[in-house]
Design an enzyme around this catalytic site. Structure first.
Site, PDB file in Angstrom:
ATOM      1  N   ASP A 117      34.121  44.621  -7.984  1.00 37.48           N
ATOM      2  CA  ASP A 117      35.147  43.171  -7.649  1.00 37.48           C
ATOM      3  C   ASP A 117      34.195  42.085  -7.198  1.00 37.48           C
ATOM      4  O   ASP A 117      34.713  40.929  -7.563  1.00 37.48           O
ATOM      5  CB  ASP A 117      36.069  43.487  -6.615  1.00 37.48           C
ATOM      6  CG  ASP A 117      37.187  44.741  -7.113  1.00 37.48           C
ATOM      7  OD1 ASP A 117      36.900  45.256  -8.239  1.00 37.48           O
ATOM      8  OD2 ASP A 117      37.722  45.349  -6.126  1.00 37.48           O
ATOM      9  N   GLU A 126      28.304  45.752 -16.310  1.00 34.95           N
ATOM     10  CA  GLU A 126      29.434  45.764 -15.450  1.00 34.95           C
ATOM     11  C   GLU A 126      30.776  46.036 -15.842  1.00 34.95           C
ATOM     12  O   GLU A 126      31.823  45.413 -15.328  1.00 34.95           O
ATOM     13  CB  GLU A 126      29.242  44.263 -14.609  1.00 34.95           C
ATOM     14  CG  GLU A 126      28.013  43.914 -13.929  1.00 34.95           C
ATOM     15  CD  GLU A 126      27.917  45.070 -12.656  1.00 34.95           C
ATOM     16  OE1 GLU A 126      26.679  45.668 -13.005  1.00 34.95           O
ATOM     17  OE2 GLU A 126      28.264  45.072 -11.742  1.00 34.95           O
TER      18      GLU A 126
END
Lengths: 369, 412
Positions: free
Chosen positions: B263, B389
């Site tokens: 995040d 990612e």
């Protein structure tokens, strides 16, 4: 400093308008679309929100809250989330009131503004678009020629909401023979002015609840004083930017309505023993819709924020509107697709949102915030 | 109050980094693309001098007990990072990824004990350039990190690691070329599933750890991406990050902690994509201006050229991605949960960068395709942002689960 948080005032307006959208607009919008009518009781109720007089200076009978494009965008999104036709109807007088506040002469403000701060709704409208495939601001064909103490307007306008009843129509026309965007000015034309002919009601793909008209000007003579801003005139590009942002915000509202409906439907609808939302083919469509609702809103807010700050906004406002027009079509189309055959049936709202959504690429100058 | 103006602090930093990007990165960009696996030492050393100084301040702040009573300014670290990364990537994404430090450092900083910080982070304040890499991916476990097969087993005072990690960014720099380390994800108990996965810090030069392959890539060629093999690699017991306790089978709380770092990192990858996209748009617009091609806004589609439509779409998409990214960062700075917004930013930026850089190549004709300019390179470099990612698709899956309120069992 960067912030994505509504102010307390904005949150209050958002909540009020959202409640209104859910309680007053959602129950009647299908009926309005089918019948091509907006009930007068609805219009009175909507007027009680005092959305427009709220921004009119106290001297002219309003509340005197300063106008903010960001607040306007928040409000317009929620209204269009309720229903687009009803929202345009509610905000219609703003297309005269806001340009008057921004550019009107003292006489013009005194003559018109109090009219739109009264207890009851008074229709007013703007005539911007023209029925041509190549219509845009720089190529405006409606002409206003200065002749002695007056202007003579000639040309044809379309998609003028509430034109038949409007107390006054703000008519955009080219004043300069060399013809580019800078020559376009706006004129306050009162109801019943000779030479202004209101045609039969238009039949459109969407916006069906809303009465829109072609308005034809044949040697329509108006006094010099009816030019918005008098001799100084007005900055039409700036007015158009407010309209771009307003339309973009409304596109977000329609998109959000379609996204939420499709999302909820996909969780309810079972096929092959599972809700269709549990399949990536459906889930990914919904995810993309969710991203684009947020992306469009942020672009819209940024353009609105630039307008409020007085920054150069021609590019940002236009791009926000273009992006919103593209995405509302994608999102409403996907919503129909998620519902499959059911999406095509008028018992569900998604087909209506697709019809309304298609219009955003066309609707220049239809509303303002 | 809605506000799109970045603080003066960030704006100043952005300007400074932009100058560096223009003067130090752009001139070297092509060289280290053509000469893959060469180290851009001048650039690395220059960045190291600067980061040592910053790291010192950060190190002191992270190891000292917090002072009380001082009113804190509203945090804007994430928004600041996003803006710095956008500028660096505008300069060159491959070079940006070479900058000493790395994701391993961020992991120790985030969850390390004060002893671990002392042992592994102090070195980033002194001496030669160093890297701390992160080794997660395996040949058969990419986005599906729960499928990790590398193992860690306790043997007396040591953990013994076995397995193979691929696609380790700056892996060679961390374990071979500098006195760095690598943070390795491995399972303590395969039968415990995701709950068994822990991360371990392996010091450079530890016997049993070998770099076996340096990848040749489509883009970001200045950045080393390698395979690292662990064969009975013994590390001290206290090199585990976080607790060594394996929760019961259906608990994923430990795993969730590990995943939460995404995040924080995903908006930064999005910011990097935006930097490359902006480089491409800036170039296209400057070239058009030289050629007398005007981009008009606010005209009828009837009059608009295909080029105008393309440029406008590129600009709007890039700005949309930027605003989604800023929002995710802004939420992080306020410690709001930004899992959904981080994935939205990453997914949108991945799509936007692909569209923008591919269109830019197309719009410039043969110039776009030529290696004499950087457009073709930006297209190759940019693509990585839709892959690492978490691919665009994994992010779509996360978004879909969040908006539908579905678990991973309900939406696979």
């Amino acid at each position: 400093m960067l912030s994505f948080e509504l102010s307390d005032d904005q949150r209050m307006i958002y909540e009020t308008v959202r409640k209104f959208a859910l309680n007053e607009m959602r129950p009647i919008y299908r009926e309005c679309d089918e019948g091509g009518k907006i009930p007068p009781e609805f219009i009175s109720k909507a007027w009680e929100l005092f959305l427009i007089p709220n921004n009119v200076p106290e001297a002219y009978g309003g509340v005197g809250e300063p106008r903010s494009a960001v607040t306007g965008a928040i409000l317009a999104e929620e209204l269009a989330y309720g229903d687009f036709s009803l929202a345009v109807c509610m905000l219609c007088p703003a297309s005269v009131v806001y340009p008057l506040i921004e550019f009107g002469t003292e006489d013009q403000k005194q003559k018109y503004l109090p009219l739109f701060c009264e207890e009851s709704f008074k229709p007013a409208s703007a005539a911007f678009m023209e029925p041509r495939i190549d219509f845009d601001l720089p190529s405006m064909q409606t002409k206003a020629a200065a002749e002695g103490g007056s202007y003579v307007i000639n040309g044809e306008k379309c998609l003028v909401p509430l034109a038949a009843d409007a107390e006054v129509i703000l008519v955009y026309a080219q004043t300069d023979a060399s013809a580019d965007a800078k020559g376009v000015q706006a004129f306050l034309v009162d109801k019943g002015t000779a030479g202004m002919e209101i045609s039969e009601r238009e039949k459109n793909m969407g916006l069906k609840a809303l009465d829109t008209r072609k308005v034809i000007f044949k040697d329509c003579r108006v006094p010099k004083e009816s030019r918005l801003g008098g001799e100084a005139g007005c900055n039409v590009s700036k007015l158009l930017n407010y309209s771009f942002v307003g339309l973009a915000a409304m596109a977000v509202g329609v998109s959000k309505a379609a996204f939420e409906y499709a999302r909820d439907y996909a969780k309810e609808r079972v096929a092959f023993g599972e809700p269709i939302a549990s399949r990536q083919a459906i889930a990914f469509m919904l995810a993309e819709m969710a991203i684009e609702v947020d992306a469009t809103r942020l672009l819209t807010w940024e353009a609105a924020w630039r307008l409020d700050k007085g920054l150069e906004s021609d590019r940002e406002a236009y791009l926000a509107k273009q992006y919103a027009a593209e995405k509302v079509l994608m999102i409403t189309d996907r919503a129909v697709q998620v519902l499959g055959g059911h999406g095509y049936i008028r018992e569900h709202p998604v087909e209506l949102w697709l019809r309304n959504g298609r219009g955003f690429a066309t609707f220049d100058g239809l509303v303002t915030i | 109050m809605i506000d799109f103006e970045i603080s003066e602090n960030i704006a100043n930093m952005k300007n400074m980094v932009h100058m560096l990007a223009e003067n130090m990165m752009r001139p070297a960009a092509r060289k280290y693309d053509e000469e893959e696996h060469q180290k851009p030492l001048d650039f690395i050393n220059m960045m190291w001098e600067d980061s040592k100084r910053r790291n010192r301040a950060r190190f002191e702040a992270s190891t000292k007990p917090k002072q009380e009573g001082k009113p804190e300014k509203p945090a804007e670290n994430s928004v600041m990072f996003a803006n710095v990364i956008e500028e660096l990537s505008w300069g060159d994404c491959g070079l940006y990824l070479c900058i000493p430090g790395g994701l391993g450092v961020a992991a120790v900083e985030a969850v390390g004990t004060s002893d671990q910080k002392e042992r592994f982070l102090r070195r980033f304040t002194e001496g030669e350039p160093k890297w701390g890499a992160m080794a997660i991916t395996e040949a058969n476990a990419g986005s599906d990190t729960a499928a990790i097969t590398a193992t860690a087993a306790r043997d007396g005072d040591h953990w013994v690691l076995n397995g193979e990690k691929i696609f380790v960014t700056s892996g060679k720099a961390a374990v071979q070329d500098s006195e760095g380390f690598v943070v390795v994800w491995a399972t303590l108990d395969r039968s415990a599933g995701r709950a068994g996965i822990k991360s371990f810090i392996v010091e450079h030069g530890t016997p049993g750890m070998t770099v076996t392959k340096l990848e040749k890539k489509l883009g970001i060629r200045a950045s080393d991406t390698c395979t690292i093999v662990f064969e009975d690699c013994r590390i001290p017991l206290d090199n585990i990050l976080g607790s060594s306790e394996v929760q019961k089978k259906d608990s994923t709380s430990g795993f969730k902690g590990v995943m939460a770092t995404f995040d924080a990192t995903r908006p930064m990858v999005a910011a990097s994509a935006i930097g490359i996209g902006r480089a491409a748009i800036d170039f296209v617009k400057e070239e058009f201006e030289k050629q007398g091609v005007q981009i008009r806004y606010g005209i009828s589609p009837y009059r608009m050229t295909a080029v105008e439509r393309d440029v406008q779409q590129m600009e709007a998409n890039l700005q949309a991605a930027r605003l989604l990214t800023w929002r995710a960062c802004w939420m992080m700075d306020r410690r709001m949960r930004n899992n959904l917004e981080a994935s939205m930013a990453k997914a949108k930026a991945g799509l936007a960068i692909t569209l923008v850089t591919q269109k830019a190549v197309e719009l410039m004709g043969p110039l776009g395709y030529s290696r004499e300019l950087l457009l073709e390179k930006w297209m190759r470099d940019g693509k990585i942002n839709d892959l690492f990612e978490g691919t665009g698709q994994i992010n779509m899956l996360i978004i879909a689960r969040r908006i539908l309120e579905y678990t991973r069992e309900q939406l696979k």
